[in-house]
Every structure is written in structure tokens, then in C-alpha cells.
Design a protein around this motif. Structure first.
Motif, PDB file in Angstrom:
ATOM      1  N   VAL A  69      -6.790  -2.438 -14.673  1.00  0.00           N
ATOM      2  CA  VAL A  69      -7.103  -1.295 -13.807  1.00  0.00           C
ATOM      3  C   VAL A  69      -7.797  -1.772 -12.535  1.00  0.00           C
ATOM      4  CG1 VAL A  69      -8.411   0.863 -13.621  1.00  0.00           C
ATOM      5  CG2 VAL A  69      -7.233   0.303 -15.762  1.00  0.00           C
ATOM      6  N   TYR A  70      -8.732  -2.693 -12.665  1.00  0.00           N
ATOM      7  CA  TYR A  70      -9.488  -3.206 -11.519  1.00  0.00           C
ATOM      8  C   TYR A  70      -8.557  -3.771 -10.448  1.00  0.00           C
ATOM      9  CZ  TYR A  70     -12.939  -5.919  -8.889  1.00  0.00           C
ATOM     10  OH  TYR A  70     -13.726  -6.438  -7.882  1.00  0.00           O
ATOM     11  N   VAL A  71      -7.598  -4.581 -10.861  1.00  0.00           N
ATOM     12  CA  VAL A  71      -6.674  -5.193  -9.909  1.00  0.00           C
ATOM     13  C   VAL A  71      -5.878  -4.121  -9.168  1.00  0.00           C
ATOM     14  CG1 VAL A  71      -4.599  -6.626  -9.718  1.00  0.00           C
ATOM     15  CG2 VAL A  71      -6.539  -7.415 -11.086  1.00  0.00           C
ATOM     16  N   SER A  72      -5.402  -3.109  -9.879  1.00  0.00           N
ATOM     17  CA  SER A  72      -4.628  -2.061  -9.195  1.00  0.00           C
ATOM     18  C   SER A  72      -5.498  -1.246  -8.246  1.00  0.00           C
ATOM     19  CB  SER A  72      -3.914  -1.152 -10.198  1.00  0.00           C
ATOM     20  OG  SER A  72      -4.810  -0.265 -10.823  1.00  0.00           O
ATOM     21  N   LEU A  73      -6.760  -1.027  -8.619  1.00  0.00           N
ATOM     22  CA  LEU A  73      -7.664  -0.307  -7.723  1.00  0.00           C
ATOM     23  C   LEU A  73      -7.903  -1.106  -6.445  1.00  0.00           C
ATOM     24  CD1 LEU A  73     -10.383   1.083 -10.187  1.00  0.00           C
ATOM     25  CD2 LEU A  73      -8.517   2.349  -9.097  1.00  0.00           C
ATOM     26  N   ILE A  74      -8.229  -2.381  -6.586  1.00  0.00           N
ATOM     27  CA  ILE A  74      -8.552  -3.235  -5.444  1.00  0.00           C
ATOM     28  C   ILE A  74      -7.340  -3.496  -4.563  1.00  0.00           C
ATOM     29  CG2 ILE A  74      -9.299  -5.571  -4.776  1.00  0.00           C
ATOM     30  CD1 ILE A  74     -11.550  -3.741  -5.728  1.00  0.00           C
ATOM     31  N   GLN A  75      -6.197  -3.763  -5.179  1.00  0.00           N
ATOM     32  CA  GLN A  75      -5.014  -4.134  -4.406  1.00  0.00           C
ATOM     33  C   GLN A  75      -4.260  -2.947  -3.816  1.00  0.00           C
ATOM     34  OE1 GLN A  75      -2.577  -6.693  -6.843  1.00  0.00           O
ATOM     35  NE2 GLN A  75      -3.912  -8.450  -6.513  1.00  0.00           N
ATOM     36  N   SER A  76      -4.542  -1.746  -4.311  1.00  0.00           N
ATOM     37  CA  SER A  76      -3.752  -0.620  -3.838  1.00  0.00           C
ATOM     38  C   SER A  76      -4.546   0.672  -3.667  1.00  0.00           C
ATOM     39  CB  SER A  76      -2.588  -0.382  -4.817  1.00  0.00           C
ATOM     40  OG  SER A  76      -1.870   0.769  -4.463  1.00  0.00           O
ATOM     41  N   HIS A  77      -4.969   1.246  -4.770  1.00  0.00           N
ATOM     42  CA  HIS A  77      -5.431   2.631  -4.768  1.00  0.00           C
ATOM     43  C   HIS A  77      -6.641   2.927  -3.885  1.00  0.00           C
ATOM     44  CE1 HIS A  77      -2.406   3.347  -7.691  1.00  0.00           C
ATOM     45  NE2 HIS A  77      -2.966   2.552  -8.595  1.00  0.00           N
ATOM     46  N   LEU A  78      -7.646   2.068  -3.897  1.00  0.00           N
ATOM     47  CA  LEU A  78      -8.849   2.362  -3.103  1.00  0.00           C
ATOM     48  C   LEU A  78      -8.548   2.296  -1.610  1.00  0.00           C
ATOM     49  CD1 LEU A  78     -11.588   0.554  -5.230  1.00  0.00           C
ATOM     50  CD2 LEU A  78     -10.740   2.908  -5.397  1.00  0.00           C
ATOM     51  N   GLU A  79      -7.720   1.351  -1.208  1.00  0.00           N
ATOM     52  CA  GLU A  79      -7.329   1.268   0.203  1.00  0.00           C
ATOM     53  C   GLU A  79      -6.501   2.479   0.617  1.00  0.00           C
ATOM     54  OE1 GLU A  79      -5.488  -2.470   1.125  1.00  0.00           O
ATOM     55  OE2 GLU A  79      -7.222  -3.614   0.430  1.00  0.00           O
ATOM     56  N   VAL A  80      -5.611   2.926  -0.256  1.00  0.00           N
ATOM     57  CA  VAL A  80      -4.794   4.113   0.048  1.00  0.00           C
ATOM     58  C   VAL A  80      -5.694   5.323   0.247  1.00  0.00           C
ATOM     59  CG1 VAL A  80      -3.108   5.753  -0.905  1.00  0.00           C
ATOM     60  CG2 VAL A  80      -2.688   3.282  -1.074  1.00  0.00           C
ATOM     61  N   LEU A  81      -6.642   5.523  -0.650  1.00  0.00           N
ATOM     62  CA  LEU A  81      -7.550   6.670  -0.526  1.00  0.00           C
ATOM     63  C   LEU A  81      -8.341   6.605   0.777  1.00  0.00           C
ATOM     64  CD1 LEU A  81      -8.809   6.931  -4.217  1.00  0.00           C
ATOM     65  CD2 LEU A  81      -7.206   8.472  -3.041  1.00  0.00           C
ATOM     66  N   ASP A  82      -8.752   5.398   1.157  1.00  0.00           N
ATOM     67  CA  ASP A  82      -9.478   5.216   2.411  1.00  0.00           C
ATOM     68  C   ASP A  82      -8.582   5.528   3.612  1.00  0.00           C
ATOM     69  OD1 ASP A  82     -11.957   4.065   3.831  1.00  0.00           O
ATOM     70  OD2 ASP A  82     -10.320   2.852   4.661  1.00  0.00           O
ATOM     71  N   GLU A  83      -7.374   4.983   3.618  1.00  0.00           N
ATOM     72  CA  GLU A  83      -6.444   5.214   4.731  1.00  0.00           C
ATOM     73  C   GLU A  83      -6.108   6.690   4.885  1.00  0.00           C
ATOM     74  OE1 GLU A  83      -3.147   2.681   3.788  1.00  0.00           O
ATOM     75  OE2 GLU A  83      -4.286   0.855   4.189  1.00  0.00           O
ATOM     76  N   LEU A  84      -6.051   7.426   3.775  1.00  0.00           N
ATOM     77  CA  LEU A  84      -5.727   8.855   3.822  1.00  0.00           C
ATOM     78  C   LEU A  84      -6.937   9.710   4.198  1.00  0.00           C
ATOM     79  CD1 LEU A  84      -3.491   9.045   0.627  1.00  0.00           C
ATOM     80  CD2 LEU A  84      -2.724   9.108   3.026  1.00  0.00           C
ATOM     81  N   GLY A  85      -8.129   9.121   4.164  1.00  0.00           N
ATOM     82  CA  GLY A  85      -9.335   9.846   4.553  1.00  0.00           C
ATOM     83  C   GLY A  85      -9.985  10.653   3.449  1.00  0.00           C
ATOM     84  N   VAL A  86      -9.543  10.479   2.203  1.00  0.00           N
ATOM     85  CA  VAL A  86     -10.131  11.254   1.109  1.00  0.00           C
ATOM     86  C   VAL A  86     -11.278  10.519   0.424  1.00  0.00           C
ATOM     87  CG1 VAL A  86      -8.082  12.655   0.698  1.00  0.00           C
ATOM     88  CG2 VAL A  86      -8.356  10.505  -0.533  1.00  0.00           C
ATOM     89  N   ALA A  87     -11.492   9.265   0.799  1.00  0.00           N
ATOM     90  CA  ALA A  87     -12.608   8.464   0.299  1.00  0.00           C
ATOM     91  C   ALA A  87     -12.861   7.352   1.308  1.00  0.00           C
ATOM     92  CB  ALA A  87     -12.293   7.896  -1.081  1.00  0.00           C
ATOM     93  N   ALA A  88     -14.046   6.764   1.235  1.00  0.00           N
ATOM     94  CA  ALA A  88     -14.405   5.672   2.144  1.00  0.00           C
ATOM     95  C   ALA A  88     -14.592   4.403   1.328  1.00  0.00           C
ATOM     96  CB  ALA A  88     -15.692   6.022   2.894  1.00  0.00           C
ATOM     97  N   ASP A  90     -15.242   0.382   0.930  1.00  0.00           N
ATOM     98  CA  ASP A  90     -15.857  -0.797   1.520  1.00  0.00           C
ATOM     99  C   ASP A  90     -15.299  -2.008   0.771  1.00  0.00           C
ATOM    100  OD1 ASP A  90     -17.464  -2.977   2.212  1.00  0.00           O
ATOM    101  OD2 ASP A  90     -19.326  -1.820   2.166  1.00  0.00           O
ATOM    102  N   ALA A  91     -14.319  -2.674   1.355  1.00  0.00           N
ATOM    103  CA  ALA A  91     -13.642  -3.785   0.688  1.00  0.00           C
ATOM    104  C   ALA A  91     -14.588  -4.947   0.403  1.00  0.00           C
ATOM    105  CB  ALA A  91     -12.465  -4.275   1.530  1.00  0.00           C
TER     106      ALA A  91
END
Length: 132
Positions: A69-88, A90-91
């Protein structure tokens, strides 16, 4: 369709909102963020999401389950949420925090999950009785 209540307005484009909620892990991140005033680490989120996905408590999550789960969050999901503006996201700190869009989109996720959930009902809406 909105009910006219300002608290339910999501301050992003509709396509961005649909992209944000199109993945179960992203929905879980948004719901977790809505439950806290602080930022959450990717590690903590990975443990919580792995527990939910495997139907176990966070203390029972194995390192393999958490890592997946961690790898998918770091490599994809958290950045997507940030780019969409629904979360911020910090990589550098590997942490994510709420934005103005987090609470209203989380509310819509909860409302939809509640409306769609039917305990013990495994049949689909088209009917399984075999009749044509």
C-alpha cells in the motif's frame, strides 16, 4: 445535483472530483484526512488502508501488506490527490494534509457509500432469477 448547501460544494472541477474518488485507496486517504486536523504520514495511512483492505486491525498488518500500500500511495495516489487540489502532499516529508476541498469531497464519499451499502444483499440490480 447540489442541495444548495454551501458546505457540500467542492471547490474543484467536476472531472477532478471524479478522478479523486475513482480509486478506493484515494477515497480512504480523503476519509482519513477528514477525520483529523493534522497531516498524516504515508506510513500511517498505509497501515490503516492495509488493515481495511485485509479485514484486520492495524496491529495485525504485515510489513508486506503495508509496503504494498505504501508504494502505491507514494508513487501514485498522494501525488494525484495533490495535483487535483483535494489534499496537500509534501513529498519530502511523505505526509499529506487537508485542503478546502477535502471535507466536502469526503462528505460526498460517505453519503455515496451509505446510499450504496446494502448488508447481506449480494444480488445485483438486474436480478439473478434466471428468467428472461
Amino acid at each position: 445535483m447540489t442541495d444548495g448547501t454551501p458546505g457540500h460544494a467542492i471547490p474543484i472541477a467536476p472531472d477532478d472530483a471524479f478522478s479523486a474518488v475513482s480509486n478506493g485507496r484515494r477515497r480512504q486517504v480523503l476519509l482519513a484526512l477528514d477525520q483529523t486536523d493534522a497531516s498524516l504520514t504515508a506510513s500511517r495511512l498505509a497501515t490503516e488502508i492495509a488493515a481495511a483492505e485485509n479485514g484486520i486491525t492495524p496491529s495485525q498488518v504485515t510489513s508486506e501488506q503495508r509496503s504494498r500500500v505504501y508504494v502505491s500511495l507514494i508513487q501514485s495516489h498522494l501525488e494525484v490527490l495533490d495535483e487535483l487540489g483535494v489534499a496537500a502532499y509534501d513529498a519530502r516529508a511523505k505526509s499529506i494534509a487537508s485542503t478546502d476541498a477535502t471535507q466536502p469531497i469526503a462528505e460526498h464519499i460517505r453519503r455515496l457509500e451509505t446510499a450504496c451499502f446494502a448488508p447481506g444483499n449480494s444480488s445485483n440490480s438486474e436480478g439473478d432469477d434466471g428468467a428472461e
